[in-house]
Design an enzyme around this catalytic site. Structure first.
Site, PDB file in Angstrom:
ATOM      1  CG  LEU A 101      37.835  19.869   4.583  1.00 37.10           C
ATOM      2  CD1 LEU A 101      37.400  18.606   5.341  1.00 37.10           C
ATOM      3  CD2 LEU A 101      36.622  20.660   4.113  1.00 37.10           C
ATOM      4  CB  CYS A 102      41.108  23.832   8.403  1.00 35.62           C
ATOM      5  SG  CYS A 102      41.883  24.797   9.720  1.00 35.62           S
TER       6      CYS A 102
END
Length: 316
Positions: A101-102
């Site tokens: 994530l990210c």
């Protein structure tokens, strides 16, 4: 139950970790049998934004998980913890599905999981990810990428999109949309994988001015509806209704209605064996020809292709 291990090591950002825990750790009321067993794995207490998190399990448990989620790193200039990199690499080698994530993508890159694969991260760090891992195909313009066993998401809200995508792959569109409604998700967001994602349904609850009308329409998607019909139901004029729709949903009444019909078609294509003709009738599109044209325009692939793709991903 399938296990989802959330990695907690090094300096991390709290949003992505909290989002993943909320989505995988809180099943909807209509959750199917075999929901997830969520594990928080790390070498010890870790700083996550302004909070301190104490993992429930060590990184050895992460290696044995079915799905591993690597939340965002607080500073991409800091090398990721070697023990985390080793654990993520070992988990993937053992057969785990690994998702970042990210800026968690930098951990996957350090583990060698992005080499030869398409990947993304927050746009502000995409160039650095590409420079650091030149064998990866970094795309800064998409919400997330899905390579099967390796997935990456862009920043913040895209983490929600990727988590819902995983729910969709595992449990289907209806369950993913149920969670999206609970999260009060926004309407469809275009992205590189949009053609294979059941985008969250427009919120039907709440106290906004169209809440009752949206719920009424969604219960009648199999019927022919016009803007006049909707305006009459809302006791307003078609012109004023158009202004309300743009304010609440960001689109016109007919654009919103078409999107809901297509989303309902996605659910039927995944969950039933109804013919394309029957799905067209059930979603108010009338004919298979109309369904195919509108479905491909909105989703990006024909309904037959969409059904085959998700039946392959979710065999009975």
């Amino acid at each position: 139950m399938p296990t989802v291990a959330l990695a907690a090591a090094g300096r991390m950002l709290h949003f992505e970790l909290a989002v993943a825990h909320e989505i995988f750790g809180n099943p909807p009321l209509d959750a199917p049998h075999g929901w997830y067993d969520v594990l928080l794995c790390g070498p010890g207490p870790v700083r996550v934004g302004p909070f301190t998190v104490d993992p429930d399990h060590d990184l050895e448990r992460l290696v044995r998980a079915d799905t591993v989620i690597v939340p965002a790193c607080a500073d991409v200039d800091e090398p990721p913890p070697p023990e985390l990199v080793d654990a993520v690499r070992a988990a993937h080698a053992a057969g785990a599905r690994v998702a970042s994530l990210c800026t968690g993508a930098f951990v996957l890159g350090a583990a060698g999981l992005l080499d030869g694969r398409r990947a993304t991260t927050h746009w502000a760090h995409a160039a650095e990810l590409s420079a650091r891992h030149p064998l990866a195909e970094v795309d800064p313009d998409v919400l997330y990428t899905d390579n099967g066993s390796v997935l990456t998401a862009a920043g913040k809200a895209a983490a929600v999109d990727l988590c819902l995508h995983l729910i969709h792959l595992d449990h289907g569109a209806a369950v993913a949309n149920s969670i999206a409604r609970r999260l009060v998700m926004a309407p469809h967001r275009t992205g590189g994988q949009a053609q294979f994602v059941a985008t969250p349904v427009q919120v039907t609850g709440g106290d906004h001015q169209l809440a009752d009308l949206l719920a009424w329409v969604q219960q009648r998607l199999d019927r022919p509806l016009t803007v006049t019909d909707m305006a009459r139901r809302a006791s307003t004029s078609p012109r004023h209704l158009g202004r309300q729709f743009r304010a609440v949903t960001g689109r016109t009444p007919l654009q919103w209605l078409l999107t809901q019909r297509v989303r309902r078609a996605q659910e039927l294509l995944e969950a039933t064996d109804e013919t394309i003709e029957a799905v067209a009738v059930a979603t108010g599109m009338g004919t298979a020809t109309t369904l195919r044209r509108q479905f491909k325009r909105v989703v990006g692939v024909p309904p037959d292709t969409y059904r085959r793709a998700f039946r392959t991903a979710n065999p009975a």
